[in-house]
Design an enzyme around this catalytic site. Structure first.
Site, PDB file in Angstrom:
ATOM      1  N   LYS A 112     -42.724 -52.483  75.708  1.00 26.40           N
ATOM      2  CA  LYS A 112     -44.016 -51.884  75.402  1.00 26.40           C
ATOM      3  C   LYS A 112     -45.067 -52.982  75.503  1.00 26.40           C
ATOM      4  CE  LYS A 112     -42.893 -47.836  72.637  1.00 26.40           C
ATOM      5  NZ  LYS A 112     -43.686 -46.904  73.470  1.00 26.40           N
ATOM      6  N   ASP A 163     -43.974 -50.053  79.538  1.00 26.44           N
ATOM      7  CA  ASP A 163     -44.704 -48.881  79.058  1.00 26.44           C
ATOM      8  C   ASP A 163     -46.039 -49.349  78.514  1.00 26.44           C
ATOM      9  OD1 ASP A 163     -45.658 -46.552  77.967  1.00 26.44           O
ATOM     10  OD2 ASP A 163     -44.035 -46.284  76.528  1.00 26.44           O
ATOM     11  N   GLU A 217     -44.744 -46.910  82.740  1.00 23.52           N
ATOM     12  CA  GLU A 217     -45.143 -45.642  82.140  1.00 23.52           C
ATOM     13  C   GLU A 217     -46.626 -45.680  81.791  1.00 23.52           C
ATOM     14  OE1 GLU A 217     -42.721 -44.277  78.875  1.00 23.52           O
ATOM     15  OE2 GLU A 217     -40.947 -45.290  79.700  1.00 23.52           O
ATOM     16  N   ASP A 261     -46.129 -39.990  81.099  1.00 29.09           N
ATOM     17  CA  ASP A 261     -45.585 -39.742  79.773  1.00 29.09           C
ATOM     18  C   ASP A 261     -46.567 -38.871  78.989  1.00 29.09           C
ATOM     19  OD1 ASP A 261     -44.565 -39.772  77.222  1.00 29.09           O
ATOM     20  OD2 ASP A 261     -44.392 -41.934  77.056  1.00 29.09           O
ATOM     21  N   LYS A 277     -39.940 -35.834  76.718  1.00 30.08           N
ATOM     22  CA  LYS A 277     -39.749 -35.933  75.273  1.00 30.08           C
ATOM     23  C   LYS A 277     -39.784 -34.515  74.709  1.00 30.08           C
ATOM     24  CE  LYS A 277     -41.965 -40.466  74.901  1.00 30.08           C
ATOM     25  NZ  LYS A 277     -43.123 -41.224  74.392  1.00 30.08           N
TER      26      LYS A 277
END
Length: 352
Positions: free
Chosen positions: A149, A179, A205, A230, A257
Site C-alpha cells: 500500500k 495499491d 490498483e 478497485d 470485494k
C-alpha cells in the site's frame, strides 16, 4: 424465519495505515437467520461495513437492516441493490443455514483441507523502516507475491522499497503489486507508473481517485504498467452501469470485494463481464472479520483462479472470532476439524 444482527467493533492489533488515514478499529455487523422453532440452529454471515468507502456506511444501513428483519419474518423479499454489504451478509447466512449450519458455505477440496488458496503478502503503509520490516517478514515467511500500500509516505522512499525488493529478488521470484488507493495526481502519475513498470511491478490498483472515468481510461490506454480498478467498482449496482464502466475504462484488471459490490451475486456479474471484456480479476477482503473471510475464501476456492488472492486469516484484529483458516507459507488453508465456535457466536449482542 427470523433474522437478528449483532454490531461488533473489531480492534486492530497494530494501527493500519492507508491513504485515507490510520485505522485502529472497524465496525462490522454479523447477521444470523434461523427458524424460530429451533433458534439454536442458525446460519451466520457478515455485513462488512467500510466507513468512507461503503455506500451504505450511514444511518440508512440500520433502517434497511430493520426493514430486512421485518420482511424476513413475514417472508417478503427486500431490495438490497444499494446495500452491498447487507446483500453479502444475507447471502452468507442463507448459504450457511441451508448447508446445515456448519460454517460450510461452499463444499470443495479447500474445506476438506486438501487444496490451498495462494494469497499475497500485504504490506501496510508506514514509515520506511516499518514497511521494510514487513516486507522482509513476508518474504521470509514464504510469500512470492507482495502487495504494498503506497501513497502515504514520501514517494522517493516508497520507490526505494520497491527497488530494494527488486535488487534482492528477480521478478520471476517475487511478484510485486502496489495499491495507491487513488493517491496519485495526473501531474506525476505517468512518471510514477513508468518507474514502477521499469522495476517489474505486476500491477497497480487505483492510481487516481475513483469517479474520473475518462482520466482513468486514458491512463489504462497509455500506462506501461497494468492498472486494476478497485474503488471504481463501488456504487455500480446494475449490469448496465458495470458494462459502461468496463467499456469506458478498459482496465487490465478489476479487484472484487464482495462486501462492497453485492456479495456473491454482485461479484458473479462482474466476473461474467470481465471475462467478456478480457479483463483479469482477483479477490481481496475489505477488512472483514473471520466470519466474512471464511465465507469469501470458500467461494473463491471454487472459482479456479490461479492468481494470488488478497485474502488472509484475520490476524489484523485482537478480538477476532475463531476460524478454521490458517496460513502455511503463502497458502491460505482450511482446517476441517475446526469450525466456528457457535457458543462464542451465540454470546454476541444479538438484536431484533
Amino acid at each position: 424465519m427470523r433474522l437478528q444482527f449483532a454490531p461488533y467493533n473489531l480492534k486492530f492489533a497494530t494501527p493500519a495505515g492507508t491513504s485515507r488515514g490510520i485505522l485502529t478499529e472497524k465496525i462490522t455487523c454479523f447477521i444470523r437467520i434461523f427458524d424460530e422453532n429451533n433458534p439454536e440452529r442458525f446460519g451466520i454471515g457478515e455485513a462488512g461495513i467500510f466507513p468512507g468507502l461503503s455506500v451504505e456506511a450511514n444511518d440508512t444501513f440500520f433502517y434497511k437492516l430493520m426493514e430486512l428483519q421485518a420482511n424476513v419474518r413475514i417472508g417478503r423479499s427486500t431490495d438490497l441493490t444499494s446495500f452491498p454489504s447487507l446483500q453479502s451478509g444475507l447471502e452468507q447466512a442463507i448459504r450457511d443455514f441451508t448447508g446445515g449450519c456448519r460454517g460450510i458455505y461452499f463444499d470443495s477440496p479447500f474445506v476438506s483441507g486438501k487444496e490451498p488458496i495462494c494469497i499475497n503478502g500485504l504490506i501496510w503503509m508506514g514509515t520506511y523502516d516499518v514497511m521494510r520490516d514487513q516486507i522482509e517478514k513476508k518474504i521470509n515467511a514464504g510469500f512470492k507475491c507482495i502487495k504494498l500500500k503506497i501513497g502515504a509516505i514520501d514517494w522517493n522512499k516508497e520507490i526505494e522499497l520497491v527497488k530494494k525488493i527488486r535488487k534482492d529478488f528477480y521478478r520471476d521470484n517475487i511478484e510485486i503489486r502496489v495499491d495507491a488507493n487513488g493517491a496519485f495526481d495526473m501531474d506525476t502519475v505517468l512518471i510514477k507508473l513508468k518507474m514502477l513498470a521499469d522495476l517489474g511491478v505486476h500491477s497497480i490498483e487505483q492510481p487516481i481517485k475513483a469517479g474520473n472515468p475518462e482520466l482513468m481510461a486514458f491512463l489504462c490506454s497509455v500506462s506501461p504498467l497494468p492498472i486494476a480498478l478497485d474503488e471504481e467498482l463501488v456504487g455500480k449496482f446494475t449490469m448496465d452501469s458495470k458494462r459502461i464502466l468496463l467499456d469506458t475504462i478498459r482496465p487490465q484488471y478489476i479487484i472484487l470485494k464482495p462486501s462492497l459490490i453485492g456479495g456473491y451475486s454482485g461479484a458473479e456479474e462482474w466476473i461474467r463481464l470481465a471475462d467478456e471484456y478480457g479483463t483479469g480479476w482477483w479477490f481481496t477482503s475489505a477488512l472483514e472479520s473471520n466470519i466474512g473471510l471464511n465465507a469469501i475464501a470458500q467461494w473463491v476456492a471454487t472459482l479456479n483462479c490461479t492468481m494470488p488472492q488478497g485474502l488472509g486469516i484475520g490476524a489484523l484484529y485482537t478480538n477476532n472470532l475463531q476460524s478454521p483458516l490458517y496460513l502455511k507459507n503463502e497458502n491460505l488453508m482450511y482446517n476441517p476439524d475446526l469450525s466456528f465456535d457457535r457458543n462464542q457466536l451465540d454470546a454476541l449482542d444479538w438484536r431484533e
